[in-house]
Design a protein around this motif. Structure first.
Motif, PDB file in Angstrom:
ATOM      1  N   ASP A 247      -1.288  28.690  45.450  1.00 11.87           N
ATOM      2  CA  ASP A 247       0.009  28.683  46.129  1.00 11.87           C
ATOM      3  C   ASP A 247       1.100  29.285  45.248  1.00 11.87           C
ATOM      4  O   ASP A 247       1.955  30.031  45.731  1.00 11.87           O
ATOM      5  CB  ASP A 247       0.395  27.265  46.552  1.00 11.87           C
ATOM      6  CG  ASP A 247      -0.474  26.743  47.684  1.00 11.87           C
ATOM      7  OD1 ASP A 247      -1.221  27.546  48.290  1.00 11.87           O
ATOM      8  OD2 ASP A 247      -0.420  25.534  47.954  1.00 11.87           O
ATOM      9  N   ALA A 248       1.059  28.981  43.967  1.00  5.36           N
ATOM     10  CA  ALA A 248       2.037  29.551  43.040  1.00  5.36           C
ATOM     11  C   ALA A 248       1.824  31.059  42.905  1.00  5.36           C
ATOM     12  O   ALA A 248       2.793  31.817  42.781  1.00  5.36           O
ATOM     13  CB  ALA A 248       1.940  28.874  41.679  1.00  5.36           C
ATOM     14  N   THR A 249       0.577  31.491  42.947  1.00  4.64           N
ATOM     15  CA  THR A 249       0.274  32.922  42.887  1.00  4.64           C
ATOM     16  C   THR A 249       0.930  33.644  44.055  1.00  4.64           C
ATOM     17  O   THR A 249       1.528  34.708  43.885  1.00  4.64           O
ATOM     18  CB  THR A 249      -1.253  33.168  42.908  1.00  4.64           C
ATOM     19  OG1 THR A 249      -1.836  32.548  41.773  1.00  4.64           O
ATOM     20  CG2 THR A 249      -1.579  34.646  42.905  1.00  4.64           C
TER      21      THR A 249
ATOM     22  N   MET B 111       0.013  43.184  44.532  1.00  8.49           N
ATOM     23  CA  MET B 111      -0.801  43.494  45.715  1.00  8.49           C
ATOM     24  C   MET B 111      -2.260  43.065  45.499  1.00  8.49           C
ATOM     25  O   MET B 111      -2.901  42.568  46.423  1.00  8.49           O
ATOM     26  CB  MET B 111      -0.732  44.986  46.046  1.00  8.49           C
ATOM     27  CG  MET B 111       0.625  45.442  46.556  1.00  8.49           C
ATOM     28  SD  MET B 111       1.116  44.662  48.106  1.00  8.49           S
ATOM     29  CE  MET B 111      -0.100  45.346  49.225  1.00  8.49           C
ATOM     30  N   ALA B 112      -2.767  43.245  44.295  1.00  8.25           N
ATOM     31  CA  ALA B 112      -4.133  42.794  44.002  1.00  8.25           C
ATOM     32  C   ALA B 112      -4.231  41.287  44.149  1.00  8.25           C
ATOM     33  O   ALA B 112      -5.207  40.764  44.704  1.00  8.25           O
ATOM     34  CB  ALA B 112      -4.541  43.223  42.592  1.00  8.25           C
ATOM     35  N   PHE B 113      -3.220  40.583  43.677  1.00  5.73           N
ATOM     36  CA  PHE B 113      -3.232  39.131  43.808  1.00  5.73           C
ATOM     37  C   PHE B 113      -3.032  38.696  45.259  1.00  5.73           C
ATOM     38  O   PHE B 113      -3.531  37.646  45.662  1.00  5.73           O
ATOM     39  CB  PHE B 113      -2.227  38.476  42.857  1.00  5.73           C
ATOM     40  CG  PHE B 113      -2.791  38.276  41.490  1.00  5.73           C
ATOM     41  CD1 PHE B 113      -3.533  37.140  41.194  1.00  5.73           C
ATOM     42  CD2 PHE B 113      -2.625  39.226  40.498  1.00  5.73           C
ATOM     43  CE1 PHE B 113      -4.093  36.954  39.940  1.00  5.73           C
ATOM     44  CE2 PHE B 113      -3.172  39.058  39.241  1.00  5.73           C
ATOM     45  CZ  PHE B 113      -3.912  37.919  38.959  1.00  5.73           C
ATOM     46  N   VAL B 114      -2.331  39.495  46.060  1.00  6.61           N
ATOM     47  CA  VAL B 114      -2.233  39.211  47.491  1.00  6.61           C
ATOM     48  C   VAL B 114      -3.636  39.224  48.098  1.00  6.61           C
ATOM     49  O   VAL B 114      -4.002  38.326  48.868  1.00  6.61           O
ATOM     50  CB  VAL B 114      -1.304  40.233  48.197  1.00  6.61           C
ATOM     51  CG1 VAL B 114      -1.469  40.186  49.707  1.00  6.61           C
ATOM     52  CG2 VAL B 114       0.147  39.989  47.808  1.00  6.61           C
ATOM     53  N   ASP B 115      -4.436  40.226  47.726  1.00 10.81           N
ATOM     54  CA  ASP B 115      -5.830  40.279  48.205  1.00 10.81           C
ATOM     55  C   ASP B 115      -6.597  39.027  47.793  1.00 10.81           C
ATOM     56  O   ASP B 115      -7.334  38.451  48.594  1.00 10.81           O
ATOM     57  CB  ASP B 115      -6.553  41.510  47.648  1.00 10.81           C
ATOM     58  CG  ASP B 115      -6.108  42.809  48.277  1.00 10.81           C
ATOM     59  OD1 ASP B 115      -5.472  42.772  49.348  1.00 10.81           O
ATOM     60  OD2 ASP B 115      -6.412  43.870  47.684  1.00 10.81           O
ATOM     61  N   LEU B 116      -6.427  38.606  46.539  1.00 13.23           N
ATOM     62  CA  LEU B 116      -7.152  37.426  46.051  1.00 13.23           C
ATOM     63  C   LEU B 116      -6.694  36.152  46.755  1.00 13.23           C
ATOM     64  O   LEU B 116      -7.515  35.293  47.094  1.00 13.23           O
ATOM     65  CB  LEU B 116      -6.980  37.276  44.540  1.00 13.23           C
ATOM     66  CG  LEU B 116      -7.603  38.367  43.680  1.00 13.23           C
ATOM     67  CD1 LEU B 116      -7.303  38.115  42.204  1.00 13.23           C
ATOM     68  CD2 LEU B 116      -9.098  38.476  43.919  1.00 13.23           C
ATOM     69  N   VAL B 117      -5.398  36.011  46.985  1.00 14.38           N
ATOM     70  CA  VAL B 117      -4.878  34.830  47.685  1.00 14.38           C
ATOM     71  C   VAL B 117      -5.440  34.793  49.104  1.00 14.38           C
ATOM     72  O   VAL B 117      -5.933  33.758  49.561  1.00 14.38           O
ATOM     73  CB  VAL B 117      -3.335  34.825  47.706  1.00 14.38           C
ATOM     74  CG1 VAL B 117      -2.799  33.785  48.683  1.00 14.38           C
ATOM     75  CG2 VAL B 117      -2.777  34.571  46.309  1.00 14.38           C
ATOM     76  N   ARG B 118      -5.404  35.917  49.787  1.00 12.40           N
ATOM     77  CA  ARG B 118      -5.898  35.972  51.168  1.00 12.40           C
ATOM     78  C   ARG B 118      -7.381  35.654  51.240  1.00 12.40           C
ATOM     79  O   ARG B 118      -7.840  35.028  52.190  1.00 12.40           O
ATOM     80  CB  ARG B 118      -5.622  37.346  51.764  1.00 12.40           C
ATOM     81  CG  ARG B 118      -4.129  37.578  51.971  1.00 12.40           C
ATOM     82  CD  ARG B 118      -3.819  38.963  52.474  1.00 12.40           C
ATOM     83  NE  ARG B 118      -4.425  39.166  53.777  1.00 12.40           N
ATOM     84  CZ  ARG B 118      -4.972  40.313  54.163  1.00 12.40           C
ATOM     85  NH1 ARG B 118      -4.994  41.348  53.371  1.00 12.40           N
ATOM     86  NH2 ARG B 118      -5.491  40.421  55.372  1.00 12.40           N
ATOM     87  N   ALA B 119      -8.146  36.051  50.228  1.00 11.31           N
ATOM     88  CA  ALA B 119      -9.587  35.800  50.219  1.00 11.31           C
ATOM     89  C   ALA B 119      -9.940  34.436  49.629  1.00 11.31           C
ATOM     90  O   ALA B 119     -11.100  34.044  49.623  1.00 11.31           O
ATOM     91  CB  ALA B 119     -10.295  36.897  49.426  1.00 11.31           C
ATOM     92  N   GLY B 120      -8.931  33.711  49.133  1.00 11.68           N
ATOM     93  CA  GLY B 120      -9.189  32.411  48.502  1.00 11.68           C
ATOM     94  C   GLY B 120      -9.951  32.553  47.191  1.00 11.68           C
ATOM     95  O   GLY B 120     -10.736  31.678  46.826  1.00 11.68           O
TER      96      GLY B 120
END
Length: 176
Positions: A72-74, A120-129
């Motif tokens: 969530d913080a990410t 943006m890379a971390f957005v991908d990781l957040v979306r993928a859990g």
């Protein structure tokens, strides 16, 4: 987990920059920055001056914070970076690379492009859990950043050297 090319590149750059901060390596000159980024050439604007090197060096703590954050913080940190830099995602092809996403204009400063692409890379990781795949080495003398790509999420060390060092120390401790 398959990671898109541009996200993998951004995560590698964030890892290398973060590890250079952890190791206490200076990043004051264009030459130092060029050596650090040599495996990942950035398209677009490069000033090749001390101000650019200092701006990228100034990102390192923010990138480590993003790497270490809970999911969530990410998301909050990535959103803050994207808002700060006024992103406008675009699909692009260049330098022999097929369509991929750039979220910042190529004429923006290198530090801004690194920050946004990492976000943006971390957005991908957040979306993928998958943010928990961004880890620190379990060797307490190292603590470098690494990305765990193992199927079962079991990687604990940034390198085989760190793993061997910890295993030898544990063996010696058991023998005494």
């Amino acid at each position: 987990m398959p990671v898109p090319f541009e996200s993998r590149t951004a995560l590698e750059v964030a890892r290398v920059l973060g590890n250079s901060e952890i190791a206490g390596r200076a990043l004051d000159t264009p030459a130092q920055l060029d050596v650090l980024l040599a495996p990942w050439p950035y398209s677009g604007r490069r000033d090749h001056d001390a101000a650019e090197a200092r701006a990228v060096a100034g990102l390192r703590h923010q990138l480590i914070t993003l790497w270490d954050a809970e999911r969530d913080a990410t998301a909050d940190l990535a959103n803050a970076i994207l808002v700060t830099h006024g992103t406008a995602p675009q699909l692009v092809r260049h330098d022999g690379t097929d369509w991929h996403l750039h979220a910042v204009a190529p004429d923006q400063p290198l530090a801004a492009r690194i920050a946004v692409e990492t976000a943006m890379a971390f957005v991908d990781l957040v979306r993928a859990g998958e943010t928990d795949r961004c880890r620190r080495c379990a060797d307490q003398t190292c603590l470098h950043l690494f990305f765990d790509e193992s199927r079962n999420r079991s990687r604990r060390f940034c390198s085989t050297q760190c793993q061997a060092r910890v295993n030898v120390a544990a063996y010696r401790a058991r023998r005494t």
